[in-house]
Structures are given as structure tokens and as C-alpha cells.
Design a protein around this motif. Structure first.
Motif, PDB file in Angstrom:
ATOM      1  N   ALA A  78     -68.912  -6.421 -11.967  1.00 54.28           N
ATOM      2  CA  ALA A  78     -70.143  -5.637 -12.023  1.00 54.28           C
ATOM      3  C   ALA A  78     -70.344  -4.854 -10.729  1.00 54.28           C
ATOM      4  O   ALA A  78     -70.778  -3.698 -10.750  1.00 54.28           O
ATOM      5  N   ALA A  79     -70.010  -5.464  -9.585  1.00 52.08           N
ATOM      6  CA  ALA A  79     -70.134  -4.772  -8.303  1.00 52.08           C
ATOM      7  C   ALA A  79     -69.162  -3.603  -8.226  1.00 52.08           C
ATOM      8  O   ALA A  79     -69.516  -2.514  -7.759  1.00 52.08           O
TER       9      ALA A  79
ATOM     10  N   VAL B  68     -73.620  -4.197  -2.542  1.00 48.76           N
ATOM     11  CA  VAL B  68     -72.525  -5.107  -2.918  1.00 48.76           C
ATOM     12  C   VAL B  68     -72.298  -6.154  -1.843  1.00 48.76           C
ATOM     13  O   VAL B  68     -72.111  -7.334  -2.135  1.00 48.76           O
TER      14      VAL B  68
ATOM     15  N   ALA C 193     -74.689   1.881  -2.322  1.00 44.55           N
ATOM     16  CA  ALA C 193     -74.069   0.985  -3.297  1.00 44.55           C
ATOM     17  C   ALA C 193     -73.196  -0.059  -2.607  1.00 44.55           C
ATOM     18  O   ALA C 193     -73.200  -1.236  -2.993  1.00 44.55           O
TER      19      ALA C 193
ATOM     20  N   ALA D 153     -71.309   4.952  -8.794  1.00 46.26           N
ATOM     21  CA  ALA D 153     -71.999   5.672  -7.716  1.00 46.26           C
ATOM     22  C   ALA D 153     -71.077   6.718  -7.096  1.00 46.26           C
ATOM     23  O   ALA D 153     -71.512   7.825  -6.759  1.00 46.26           O
TER      24      ALA D 153
ATOM     25  N   ALA E 131     -70.492  -0.811 -10.337  1.00 49.01           N
ATOM     26  CA  ALA E 131     -71.628  -0.131  -9.708  1.00 49.01           C
ATOM     27  C   ALA E 131     -71.163   0.837  -8.624  1.00 49.01           C
ATOM     28  O   ALA E 131     -71.629   1.978  -8.558  1.00 49.01           O
TER      29      ALA E 131
END
Length: 88
Positions: free
Chosen positions: A31-32, A86, A82, A39, A35
Motif C-alpha cells: 500500500a505504501a 511512508v 508521500a 503520487a 501511494a
């Protein structure tokens, strides 16, 4: 079906394995990575138009170099934020 509802259903299908009570489909690291990747794509998309406009403005007037540089670099803060999310 509206676009928002379709996107919500797609996100639900991606993030879950079917039932709401099951574990998420994406683990924390995946998920990180998603993301930060999204971005970065968004920042690149934003810089595409800004960079072209900045080069055109600089070709017209050399005094616009610094504002053009600032506007071109500004979308990269999305990726930096982002990465901060993280790692924190």
C-alpha cells in the motif's frame, strides 16, 4: 452507475478479498509503494504542463526563469510528502 460509485467499488475490490471481514488484499508495504507511485505519477502529470508553459515563458522573457523553476519544482513536494508519510 455513476463514476464515483464505480471507482469506490473498484477500490473496494482491490483493497479487500471479497468479504468486508477478511484481511486487506494489500499489505502495508504494498500500500505504501502504491501511494508513493501514484503520487509520483501525479507529480509527473502536473509537471508536464507546467514545464512546457515555463519554457515558453522563459523564451519570451528571461526574468521569468526563477518563477518558472519554482512552479516546475512545486509538484515534486507531493512525492516528498508521500515519502514522509511512508517513513513516519
Amino acid at each position: 452507475m455513476t463514476m464515483e460509485l464505480a471507482l469506490a467499488e473498484l477500490a473496494s475490490n482491490v483493497l479487500q478479498n471479497g468479504e468486508i471481514n477478511e484481511a486487506p488484499f494489500l499489505e502495508g508495504d504494498a500500500a505504501a509503494a502504491l501511494a508513493v507511485g501514484l503520487a509520483a505519477i501525479a507529480a509527473g502529470y502536473a509537471e508536464r504542463g507546467i514545464g512546457a508553459a515555463a519554457i515558453g515563458a522563459i523564451a519570451e522573457d528571461d526574468d521569468l526563469f526563477v518563477p518558472g523553476l519554482i512552479m516546475t519544482v512545486l509538484p515534486e513536494t507531493i512525492v516528498i510528502l508521500a515519502l514522509v508519510v511512508v517513513f513516519v
